[in-house]
Design an enzyme around this catalytic site. Structure first.
Site, PDB file in Angstrom:
ATOM      1  N   CYS A 100       0.868  -1.173   0.000  1.00 14.79           N
ATOM      2  CA  CYS A 100       0.000   0.000   0.000  1.00 14.79           C
ATOM      3  C   CYS A 100       0.905   1.222   0.000  1.00 14.79           C
ATOM      4  CB  CYS A 100      -0.937  -0.018   1.201  1.00 14.79           C
ATOM      5  SG  CYS A 100      -0.106  -0.334   2.761  1.00 14.79           S
ATOM      6  N   HIS A 101       0.309   2.379  -0.232  1.00 20.86           N
ATOM      7  CA  HIS A 101       1.091   3.614  -0.364  1.00 20.86           C
ATOM      8  C   HIS A 101       0.478   4.720   0.484  1.00 20.86           C
ATOM      9  CE1 HIS A 101       2.660   1.763  -4.107  1.00 20.86           C
ATOM     10  NE2 HIS A 101       1.407   1.573  -4.475  1.00 20.86           N
TER      11      HIS A 101
ATOM     12  N   TYR B 130       2.819  11.414 -12.582  1.00 18.01           N
ATOM     13  CA  TYR B 130       1.401  11.694 -12.317  1.00 18.01           C
ATOM     14  C   TYR B 130       1.296  12.481 -11.011  1.00 18.01           C
ATOM     15  CZ  TYR B 130       1.777   7.834  -8.927  1.00 18.01           C
ATOM     16  OH  TYR B 130       2.166   7.044  -7.874  1.00 18.01           O
TER      17      TYR B 130
ATOM     18  N   THR C 143       5.885   6.218  -6.824  1.00 22.49           N
ATOM     19  CA  THR C 143       6.770   6.934  -7.752  1.00 22.49           C
ATOM     20  C   THR C 143       6.496   8.439  -7.784  1.00 22.49           C
ATOM     21  OG1 THR C 143       5.279   6.499  -9.602  1.00 22.49           O
ATOM     22  CG2 THR C 143       7.079   4.927  -9.243  1.00 22.49           C
TER      23      THR C 143
ATOM     24  N   ARG D 269       5.897   4.004 -18.024  1.00 22.84           N
ATOM     25  CA  ARG D 269       4.979   5.128 -17.818  1.00 22.84           C
ATOM     26  C   ARG D 269       5.120   5.741 -16.425  1.00 22.84           C
ATOM     27  NH1 ARG D 269       0.819   3.165 -14.611  1.00 22.84           N
ATOM     28  NH2 ARG D 269       0.935   0.905 -14.598  1.00 22.84           N
TER      29      ARG D 269
ATOM     30  N   TYR E  72       9.353  -3.841 -10.022  1.00 23.36           N
ATOM     31  CA  TYR E  72       8.081  -3.648 -10.729  1.00 23.36           C
ATOM     32  C   TYR E  72       8.384  -3.584 -12.224  1.00 23.36           C
ATOM     33  CZ  TYR E  72       3.260  -1.933 -11.460  1.00 23.36           C
ATOM     34  OH  TYR E  72       1.947  -1.803 -11.847  1.00 23.36           O
TER      35      TYR E  72
ATOM     36  N   ASP F 162      -2.940  -2.475  -2.385  1.00 27.15           N
ATOM     37  CA  ASP F 162      -2.477  -1.442  -3.321  1.00 27.15           C
ATOM     38  C   ASP F 162      -3.213  -0.112  -3.119  1.00 27.15           C
ATOM     39  OD1 ASP F 162      -0.736  -0.439  -5.274  1.00 27.15           O
ATOM     40  OD2 ASP F 162      -2.236  -0.653  -6.832  1.00 27.15           O
TER      41      ASP F 162
END
Ligand SMILES: O=C(O)c1cc(C(=O)O)oc(=O)c1
Length: 306
Positions: free
Chosen positions: A32-33, A49, A77, A130, A157, A257
């Site tokens: 998780c973030h 993003y 990221t 991406r 990843y 996630d």
């Protein structure tokens, strides 16, 4: 600082349902973030993003509601190699969170030790075009050598089509290696086809490689979505994740996630994502390994007896 979300950004789902699946005691949400909040922890200039905010308090509230005991928070990221939001969350978790950071080669030994003291146990290497501009492999290998001495591991990843090209580099890593989201298989391809067979072979050939069997909401092409009480969501992903869990029961991890960066189609109800687990880990024994034993061995080894 005020940030403008990426156009079309989907915010995380508010008010998730109570899972029907009862998580075993001690369960860990191992992927998780946290995002910002941007005013306190600005997003990185090199990000691809700009998300909505998703704070540590909101993550901990989700943990408690779903019935997890702990979190493994992975550096997103959008924060680049600025790990302040991650470290702040770890330090405010009452020991219930450990972390995976992103670092560059200029990091000092003192900074690595401070991260270790805060609860970081791994670094993330990202090969998804991406999301990041790639860091050269020699720099990554140097970092891997340094963090190995702290007993940390490497999280990777990448997308399934890129595995052949990355195979040798991954096989040369000196630590435990954890693959995010099963290496993103294309689930429209056959389960027994060459692409997924290569991933399974990669795990067979490299006993230090683990996999997160997470993110069905990203991988699914047919749905149905984990919304509106759906108890059999993302059916096309089930055989892939189940194959990995059954063949490598001691080397799999699961995570929500949350807050689900970059989903374009829908935002899942996290309670229903928890209800996905028994479809991929059908027995209590497999569930216990996936949700408790394996994440504890990797992230809280000092608490594992024997
Ligand atoms: O597929 C993604 O967009 C994604 C992004 C990030 C990140 O930005 O860190 O992390 C994930 O686990 C998945």
């Amino acid at each position: 600082m005020q940030f403008q979300k990426t156009p079309g950004w989907l915010d995380w789902y508010q008010g998730p349902s109570q899972p029907k699946f009862q998580l075993p005691a001690g369960a860990v949400d191992a992927h998780c973030h946290v995002f910002g909040p941007g005013e306190e922890f600005p997003y990185a200039p090199e990000r691809k993003y700009t998300p909505c905010d998703a704070s540590k308090q909101q993550l901990f509230a989700l943990r408690d509601q779903l019935g997890f005991e702990r979190n493994v928070i992975v550096q997103a990221t959008c924060h680049g190699a600025d790990n302040r939001a991650l470290l702040d969350a770890l330090l405010h978790s009452d020991g219930k969170a450990r972390g995976v950071a992103t670092v560059r080669r200029d990091i000092s030994d003192e900074q690595l030790q401070a991260m270790h003291d805060a609860g970081v146990r791994g670094v993330r290497f990202n090969f998804v075009k991406r999301l990041v501009d790639f860091t050269p492999k020699d720099e990554l290998m140097e970092i891997a050598g340094r963090i190995a001495k702290l007993g940390w591991h490497v999280v990777i990843y990448f997308e399934a089509v890129d595995l052949p090209e990355l195979w040798d580099f991954f096989s040369g890593l000196p630590t435990t290696v954890v693959v995010d989201h099963m290496g993103r298989p294309d689930v429209s391809k056959p389960l027994d086809g060459p692409e997924f067979a290569l991933f399974l072979q990669f795990m067979r050939d490299n006993p230090n490689v683990w996999s997160k069997v997470s993110c069905p909401e990203r991988l699914s092409l047919t749905g149905p979505k984990a919304l509106a009480g759906e108890q059999a969501a993302y059916r096309d992903v089930v055989p892939f994740a189940r194959r990995v869990v059954e063949e490598f029961p001691d080397r799999v991890l699961w995570g929500t996630d949350w807050p689900h960066p970059n989903l374009k189609d829908h935002m899942p109800d996290d309670g229903l994502l928890v209800d996905f687990i028994p479809h991929i880990a059908p027995t209590p024994e497999l569930q216990h390994k996936l949700l408790v034993d394996n994440p504890l061995r990797l992230y809280w080894p000092e608490q594992v007896k024997g």
